[in-house]
Design an enzyme around this catalytic site. Sequence first.
Site, PDB file in Angstrom:
ATOM      1  N   ASP A   1     -12.133  10.363 -32.389  1.00 53.87           N
ATOM      2  CA  ASP A   1     -12.402  10.985 -33.686  1.00 53.87           C
ATOM      3  C   ASP A   1     -11.116  11.152 -34.496  1.00 53.87           C
ATOM      4  O   ASP A   1     -10.017  11.063 -33.965  1.00 53.87           O
ATOM      5  CB  ASP A   1     -13.055  12.363 -33.492  1.00 53.87           C
ATOM      6  CG  ASP A   1     -12.124  13.345 -32.777  1.00 53.87           C
ATOM      7  OD1 ASP A   1     -11.480  12.928 -31.792  1.00 53.87           O
ATOM      8  OD2 ASP A   1     -12.031  14.507 -33.212  1.00 53.87           O
ATOM      9  N   GLU A   2     -11.272  11.403 -35.768  1.00 56.00           N
ATOM     10  CA  GLU A   2     -10.188  11.800 -36.671  1.00 56.00           C
ATOM     11  C   GLU A   2      -8.955  10.902 -36.545  1.00 56.00           C
ATOM     12  O   GLU A   2      -7.842  11.384 -36.375  1.00 56.00           O
ATOM     13  CB  GLU A   2      -9.802  13.261 -36.425  1.00 56.00           C
ATOM     14  CG  GLU A   2     -10.934  14.242 -36.690  1.00 56.00           C
ATOM     15  CD  GLU A   2     -10.555  15.678 -36.386  1.00 56.00           C
ATOM     16  OE1 GLU A   2     -11.137  16.571 -37.015  1.00 56.00           O
ATOM     17  OE2 GLU A   2      -9.685  15.891 -35.522  1.00 56.00           O
ATOM     18  N   VAL A   3      -9.178   9.604 -36.636  1.00 59.70           N
ATOM     19  CA  VAL A   3      -8.062   8.667 -36.580  1.00 59.70           C
ATOM     20  C   VAL A   3      -7.454   8.549 -37.975  1.00 59.70           C
ATOM     21  O   VAL A   3      -8.097   8.081 -38.907  1.00 59.70           O
ATOM     22  CB  VAL A   3      -8.513   7.284 -36.081  1.00 59.70           C
ATOM     23  CG1 VAL A   3      -7.320   6.328 -36.028  1.00 59.70           C
ATOM     24  CG2 VAL A   3      -9.170   7.411 -34.715  1.00 59.70           C
TER      25      VAL A   3
END
Length: 384
Positions: A337-339
């Site tokens: 997530d949240e790259v």
Amino acid sequence: SRTSPRTRLFSFDEMKSRPLFVLVSFIITAVTSYNPRDYLWPLPQQVICDQTVLFSIEEANFQFKGNGPGGELRTLTLAFERYRKILFPPLLKAKVANDGSRLGASELTVLEVTVTSADESLQLETDESYRLDTSRYSAQLTAATVYGALRGIETFSQLAHQDDTGAYYVASCIISDKPRFHHRSILVDTSRHFVPINVLHQHLDTMAYNKFNVFHWHIVDQPAFPYQSYTFPDLSGKGAYDRVDVYSQSDVAALIEYARNRGIRVVPEFDTPGHTAEAWIGVPNLVTPCYKPNTTELSGKYGPINPILESTYTFLESFYKELSQVFPDQYIHLGGDEVSFDCWLVDMCVLSVQYNMYGRNFGVKIFVVFLICGVTAQYNNCIC
């Protein structure tokens, strides 16, 4: 080293008042107002209780007894030792002799625990069902696995209480129970705040009291890398807050066994390809260096793992092979997530691969996540 937001240690008395560690805590002091259903947590599937019948129990006379193929498993023996202390806490000794005369109660002297399988494997589909009968002086608990027995013993401990004279009683009930959900998890992040092993043990105790069965250990993240890898020791050597705030191999092994003895699986999370940055710099060229916008000058910061180097996937294969040997569970959480694309977008090499293959930002992330899952699938079932 960086400053560690280390978790403060609390005394047991302090923790009893903190919902972080104790989700449900109670002491019943009046027999006359006691309704056993009110104190069963989580409420079992089927509960039949006779509120007019109570059995007295005395520490000197009461015993646990294991029966069946799993009746002598060490997991069960250890549970008997733990729950004897829970049933008869040392700070609440009886003020009068507990002969049952206060309510004319018969004495319950044994909880016979029959476990029909000696299989101690703990997986997603493990049978945790049990049947508990405390309607006679010899209470009976039957379970297919030792982990079902652990849930039943916890329920038995919730049926026991101490009255205002200090005498102990157990309610007369017949209970059949199984979990509604196979996965009942609590996540703990030990990267943003380092949590000492003994505090994690206290957390596992509280999970067992509430019949949670998965410890989602978000062990590392961008702020710090406290896991002490034996294959890549520089990960924690350069990524931990300091040399003290790390989890050694013996720490991890002890925690996994501590959890298993309470019927709790440990699912670790090693977030990739994002949430890495400075914490993963212990492996050369693993994380993407960031450049100042529209220049070839490095900014001194780092982004996600570098998706275009073959060495990245060589590292991941070796690292996840190690994790598969350290963590016995069939699952490992990869985050995904949240790259942040900021560093990728100013790296011309990454951009070249990006647009040649996908033509849009999200393509590289999808490509990397699928490659990582491919690498880890030979060792564990990845969860992204």
